[in-house]
Design an enzyme around this catalytic site. Structure first.
Site, mmCIF file in Angstrom:
data_model
loop_
_atom_site.group_PDB
_atom_site.id
_atom_site.type_symbol
_atom_site.label_atom_id
_atom_site.label_comp_id
_atom_site.label_asym_id
_atom_site.label_seq_id
_atom_site.Cartn_x
_atom_site.Cartn_y
_atom_site.Cartn_z
ATOM 1 N N SER A 120 -43.653 -54.750 -27.723
ATOM 2 C CA SER A 120 -43.406 -54.983 -29.140
ATOM 3 C C SER A 120 -44.134 -56.218 -29.640
ATOM 4 O O SER A 120 -44.169 -56.444 -30.840
ATOM 5 C CB SER A 120 -41.911 -55.099 -29.441
ATOM 6 O OG SER A 120 -41.175 -55.440 -28.334
ATOM 7 N N HIS A 141 -45.878 -47.725 -29.502
ATOM 8 C CA HIS A 141 -44.683 -48.524 -29.781
ATOM 9 C C HIS A 141 -43.577 -47.627 -30.327
ATOM 10 O O HIS A 141 -43.600 -47.244 -31.502
ATOM 11 C CB HIS A 141 -45.063 -49.631 -30.774
ATOM 12 C CG HIS A 141 -43.994 -50.631 -31.029
ATOM 13 N ND1 HIS A 141 -43.963 -51.411 -32.160
ATOM 14 C CD2 HIS A 141 -42.908 -51.004 -30.303
ATOM 15 C CE1 HIS A 141 -42.914 -52.207 -32.110
ATOM 16 N NE2 HIS A 141 -42.259 -51.977 -30.999
ATOM 17 N N GLU A 153 -45.531 -46.329 -33.515
ATOM 18 C CA GLU A 153 -46.641 -47.117 -34.058
ATOM 19 C C GLU A 153 -47.733 -47.098 -32.974
ATOM 20 O O GLU A 153 -47.494 -47.535 -31.845
ATOM 21 C CB GLU A 153 -46.124 -48.543 -34.306
ATOM 22 C CG GLU A 153 -46.998 -49.416 -35.137
ATOM 23 C CD GLU A 153 -46.354 -50.801 -35.377
ATOM 24 O OE1 GLU A 153 -45.454 -51.211 -34.615
ATOM 25 O OE2 GLU A 153 -46.775 -51.468 -36.332
ATOM 26 N N ASN A 191 -43.297 -55.467 -36.842
ATOM 27 C CA ASN A 191 -42.702 -56.801 -36.702
ATOM 28 C C ASN A 191 -43.318 -57.823 -37.640
ATOM 29 O O ASN A 191 -42.665 -58.787 -38.031
ATOM 30 C CB ASN A 191 -42.804 -57.276 -35.250
ATOM 31 C CG ASN A 191 -41.760 -56.578 -34.393
ATOM 32 O OD1 ASN A 191 -40.631 -56.351 -34.836
ATOM 33 N ND2 ASN A 191 -42.126 -56.216 -33.180
HETATM 34 P P1 NAD Z 1 -35.072 -53.169 -20.223
HETATM 35 O O1 NAD Z 1 -34.805 -54.531 -19.689
HETATM 36 O O2 NAD Z 1 -33.960 -52.306 -20.682
HETATM 37 O O3 NAD Z 1 -35.872 -52.332 -19.106
HETATM 38 C C1 NAD Z 1 -36.964 -52.851 -18.393
HETATM 39 C C2 NAD Z 1 -37.050 -52.102 -17.068
HETATM 40 O O4 NAD Z 1 -38.285 -52.454 -16.434
HETATM 41 C C3 NAD Z 1 -35.933 -52.441 -16.066
HETATM 42 O O5 NAD Z 1 -35.305 -51.249 -15.632
HETATM 43 C C4 NAD Z 1 -36.660 -53.134 -14.914
HETATM 44 O O6 NAD Z 1 -36.093 -52.844 -13.635
HETATM 45 C C5 NAD Z 1 -38.035 -52.515 -15.037
HETATM 46 N N1 NAD Z 1 -39.119 -53.289 -14.435
HETATM 47 C C6 NAD Z 1 -39.296 -54.642 -14.404
HETATM 48 N N2 NAD Z 1 -40.460 -54.927 -13.764
HETATM 49 C C7 NAD Z 1 -41.009 -53.733 -13.412
HETATM 50 C C8 NAD Z 1 -42.214 -53.364 -12.746
HETATM 51 N N3 NAD Z 1 -43.079 -54.286 -12.322
HETATM 52 N N4 NAD Z 1 -42.458 -52.049 -12.547
HETATM 53 C C9 NAD Z 1 -41.572 -51.104 -12.975
HETATM 54 N N5 NAD Z 1 -40.424 -51.392 -13.611
HETATM 55 C C10 NAD Z 1 -40.153 -52.692 -13.821
HETATM 56 O O7 NAD Z 1 -36.161 -53.400 -21.379
HETATM 57 P P2 NAD Z 1 -36.428 -52.479 -22.669
HETATM 58 O O8 NAD Z 1 -35.565 -52.945 -23.785
HETATM 59 O O9 NAD Z 1 -36.441 -51.054 -22.251
HETATM 60 O O10 NAD Z 1 -37.908 -52.964 -23.047
HETATM 61 C C11 NAD Z 1 -39.044 -52.473 -22.364
HETATM 62 C C12 NAD Z 1 -40.288 -52.734 -23.205
HETATM 63 O O11 NAD Z 1 -40.150 -52.061 -24.461
HETATM 64 C C13 NAD Z 1 -40.560 -54.189 -23.531
HETATM 65 O O12 NAD Z 1 -41.941 -54.414 -23.528
HETATM 66 C C14 NAD Z 1 -39.998 -54.347 -24.946
HETATM 67 O O13 NAD Z 1 -40.591 -55.378 -25.685
HETATM 68 C C15 NAD Z 1 -40.366 -52.998 -25.527
HETATM 69 N N6 NAD Z 1 -39.568 -52.560 -26.683
HETATM 70 C C16 NAD Z 1 -38.215 -52.744 -26.702
HETATM 71 C C17 NAD Z 1 -37.473 -52.297 -27.793
HETATM 72 C C18 NAD Z 1 -35.963 -52.451 -27.829
HETATM 73 O O14 NAD Z 1 -35.387 -52.333 -28.917
HETATM 74 N N7 NAD Z 1 -35.300 -52.661 -26.701
HETATM 75 C C19 NAD Z 1 -38.110 -51.657 -28.864
HETATM 76 C C20 NAD Z 1 -39.498 -51.455 -28.797
HETATM 77 C C21 NAD Z 1 -40.222 -51.921 -27.709
#
Ligand code: NAD
Length: 286
Positions: A120, A141, A153, A191
């Site tokens: 993001s 995204h 996006e 954002n």
């Molecule tokens: P989260 O913490 O729920 O999940 C992240 C996962 O990645 C975990 O299960 C972790 O074990 C795993 N992980 C960590 N290192 C790893 C690796 N090297 N290889 C494989 N898996 C690995 O996070 P999330 O909220 O799902 O966010 C994930 C991405 O999506 C981020 O980049 C975040 O900015 C983006 N994002 C989040 C949202 C939101 O609202 N949560 C919205 C849009 C984008």
């Protein structure tokens, strides 16, 4: 170019789990990878529960749910991603971790396979620089909760091929989403526009212009927003909001994007929003 049939999802958390669910439901063979066996098990249990509920509510037949399940593989072996036409990365929002994941994907996947990131706030161009195929790296995204939110996006890095952009737009639409393109500038579009508005709501509160419930009420009723900016900040996480404002300030080289001092103060106090039970508002359940 052949259409995409096999999707690899890296990271099985909140976003990766949702992306995998939507991909498999749309008929794509989906391999979900996580380094954490617990996270993978939680992701599979969540999918099983959601599919069972969809059948119960007659949004899906039992056969469709069974076919969707059959299209999903849950793995902790990175090599199992090798057959993916596209890898969609959704690991933690940390540049160093993402760079490592992209370098490893670049080694594993053949040159024509696409590498997408759900970041993001991190630059797509920066993530692409960890690979030898920056023209095949793109931002995809999704928004939370992925099965509900319609938008993807699609963000082009400096070197992204037009053909890759089109294939990713087609993929997102085949997943039932609306895909809209943007270029790689801090905050992309979503954002860049949303976060300064949320930040301004904190300034309005800090300066005593109005109380939080009145700021939110004014924006809901006056602008037809489904949720006020301060309530939305709690939902997103105040730490995430402050972090994205910092990214905007750095990336756009302009201090007007710095997080409001009150936003920073709440983060320092551990009032992060829904996830800690208290942010702007109190969400603790009695
Ligand atoms: P989260 O913490 O729920 O999940 C992240 C996962 O990645 C975990 O299960 C972790 O074990 C795993 N992980 C960590 N290192 C790893 C690796 N090297 N290889 C494989 N898996 C690995 O996070 P999330 O909220 O799902 O966010 C994930 C991405 O999506 C981020 O980049 C975040 O900015 C983006 N994002 C989040 C949202 C939101 O609202 N949560 C919205 C849009 C984008």
């Amino acid at each position: 170019m052949p259409t995409i049939k096999n999707v690899g999802v890296i990271g099985s958390g909140q976003m990766g789990g949702g992306i995998a669910q939507v991909a498999a439901t749309a008929g794509l063979n989906t391999t979900v990878f996580d380094t954490s066996a617990d996270a993978i098990a939680r992701c599979q249990a969540t999918h099983d529960k959601l599919l069972a509920r969809a059948v119960e509510k007659e949004r899906m037949t039992a056969d469709e749910a069974k076919a969707t399940k059959a299209r999903l593989s849950y793995v902790t072996d990175f090599n199992a991603l090798s057959g993916s036409d596209i890898a969609i990365e959704a690991v933690v929002e940390d540049s160093a971790v993402k760079a490592k994941v992209f370098a490893a994907l670049d080694e594993l996947l053949t040159a024509d396979q696409i590498l997408a990131t759900n970041t993001s706030s991190i630059s797509i161009t920066e993530i692409a620089a960890a690979t030898k195929r920056p023209e095949r790296v793109i931002g995809m995204h999704f928004f939370y909760p992925v099965p509900v939110m319609k938008l993807v996006e699609v963000i082009n890095g400096l070197a992204t091929d037009k053909d890759v952009t089109q294939r990713v737009i087609d993929l997102a639409e085949s997943m039932g989403k609306t895909a809209l393109p943007a270029n790689d500038r801090a905050g992309f579009v979503s954002n860049r526009v949303l976060m300064p508005m949320i930040n301004e709501a904190f300034y309005a509160w800090m300066e005593g212009v109005a109380q939080p419930e009145h700021i939110d009420g004014i924006m809901k009723l006056g602008c037809n927003f489904p949720m006020g900016p301060l309530r939305l900040a709690d939902f997103i996480g105040l730490d995430t909001c402050a972090h994205i404002m910092d990214v905007l300030a750095e990336g756009l080289n302009n201090d007007r994007y710095r997080p409001c001092p009150l936003l920073r103060q709440l983060v320092t106090a551990g009032r992060l929003g829904d996830k800690t039970g208290r942010g702007v508002f109190d969400h603790a359940r009695a």
